[in-house]
Write an enzyme that holds these catalytic residues in place. Structure first.
Site, PDB file in Angstrom:
ATOM      1  CB  CYS A 179      -0.920   0.012   1.219  1.00 28.33           C
ATOM      2  SG  CYS A 179      -1.916   1.516   1.298  1.00 28.33           S
ATOM      3  CB  CYS A 232      -2.036   4.676   4.240  1.00 29.40           C
ATOM      4  SG  CYS A 232      -3.478   4.133   3.285  1.00 29.40           S
ATOM      5  CB  SER A 233      -0.693   0.840   6.531  1.00 29.58           C
ATOM      6  OG  SER A 233      -1.854   1.379   7.141  1.00 29.58           O
TER       7      SER A 233
END
Lengths: 220, 103
Positions: free
Chosen positions: A124, A127-128
């Site tokens: 990603c 972000c995460s």
């Protein structure tokens, strides 16, 4: 590989356990950091305002602690032994997982199949985002600047840092997750596992193979 | 940050602390459609990006999350900055020497 079960203490390997019976300083006795206090303050205000209840909060924490890579491994093993399940998994992952009682979470999910011609890996970059309902919380390195910056530009080198060397003729596809689309990798079933049943197969499948940074290897 | 230069991937992991699990659960509850949702995951990310690159690198992962949650909820008027300040003092006061005989 779950980190979230402090009560499952594994005493086979020795970390720093000075004296298990020594009085333990309670966590509450250490002053909280600013952000720890902020988490408590925000939670309490939202509970007071009726946005959610303390029970909702506890239940959510517990539910998420129960999400571990074993769920992704179970899905993978079933796909390896059941072609109809695999076909469904690759076209409608949410429904396929639900058939074996596994909740894939609120975000849409695509399962990408590794083949002799194509190796897939997830990241990603924004972000995460991560298939947390199937793998639990993501490891720190998945959220690191280094992984997120480089795996999209030079995936083969990043994979080789994980000990995974992809043959030059095999295509590498990198899937960039977002809040609106999560991915999980369906790794290739290793050679020499013909005699293994579904439960034994599931035990071969690791978190990192479902992220796509390694491949599943047959038992030594 | 996709495509930027960076060093090798340090394969670090850690066991999540209770406050990190709590922060994670707060975000899940707020982003659940059942709550409105009061705060979407994209808003969480926007709140983190608003911190700028300096603070981004100083904070840990869940520190960024809870800081973003607090800012976005204040911005949206879900909580007021004064009541958050009072609640923070209240939380800290629970951990002062007076309330803890061991210190």
């Amino acid at each position: 590989m779950s980190h979230d079960h402090p009560h499952h203490h594994d005493h086979d390997h020795d970390h720093d356990h000075p004296d298990p019976h020594a009085p333990r300083k309670d966590l509450e006795d250490t002053p909280p950091t600013y952000h720890q206090a902020l988490a408590d303050a925000v939670a309490e205000l939202l509970i007071e305002k009726g946005v959610f209840t303390g029970g909702d909060l506890r239940n959510t924490i517990e539910y998420m602690q129960g999400r571990t890579p074993e769920l992704g491994a179970k899905i993978t093993a079933r796909a390896w032994v059941d072609p109809a399940f695999k076909a469904k998994l690759l076209t409608n992952a949410k429904e396929a997982a639900a058939e074996i009682g596994i909740d894939t979470g609120p975000a849409p999910l695509l399962v990408m199949e590794n083949t002799p011609d194509v190796h897939n890996v997830i990241v990603c970059t924004l972000c995460s985002c991560y298939p947390v309902f199937l793998l639990g919380k993501s490891p720190d390195w998945y959220k690191s600047r280094e992984y997120r910056s480089r795996v999209v530009r030079d995936p083969r080198t990043v994979l080789s840092e994980f000990g995974t060397d992809i043959a030059p003729q095999r295509e590498v596809r990198v899937h960039d997750s977002t809040a609106d689309m999560r991915y999980m990798i369906l790794p290739m079933r290793p050679e020499g596992t013909d005699g293994m049943d579904e439960t034994q197969l599931a035990q071969l499948v690791t978190r990192d193979s479902l992220i796509g940074v390694i491949e599943v290897s047959a038992p030594a | 940050m996709g495509g930027l230069d960076a060093g090798p991937v340090a394969r670090t992991e850690h066991t999540f602390e209770p406050w990190e699990n709590k922060t994670d659960a707060i975000v899940r509850l707020l982003s659940n459609p059942k709550s409105g949702p009061l705060m979407r995951i994209d808003e969480l990310r926007r709140g983190i990006e608003d911190m700028g690159p300096g603070i981004y690198d100083e904070l840990t992962y869940y520190e960024r999350w809870i800081a973003s949650v607090a800012n976005v909820l204040i911005e949206k008027g879900v909580i007021h900055v004064d009541e958050l300040g009072r609640k923070l003092e209240e939380v800290k006061a629970r951990h002062t020497p007076a309330s803890s005989p061991e210190h």
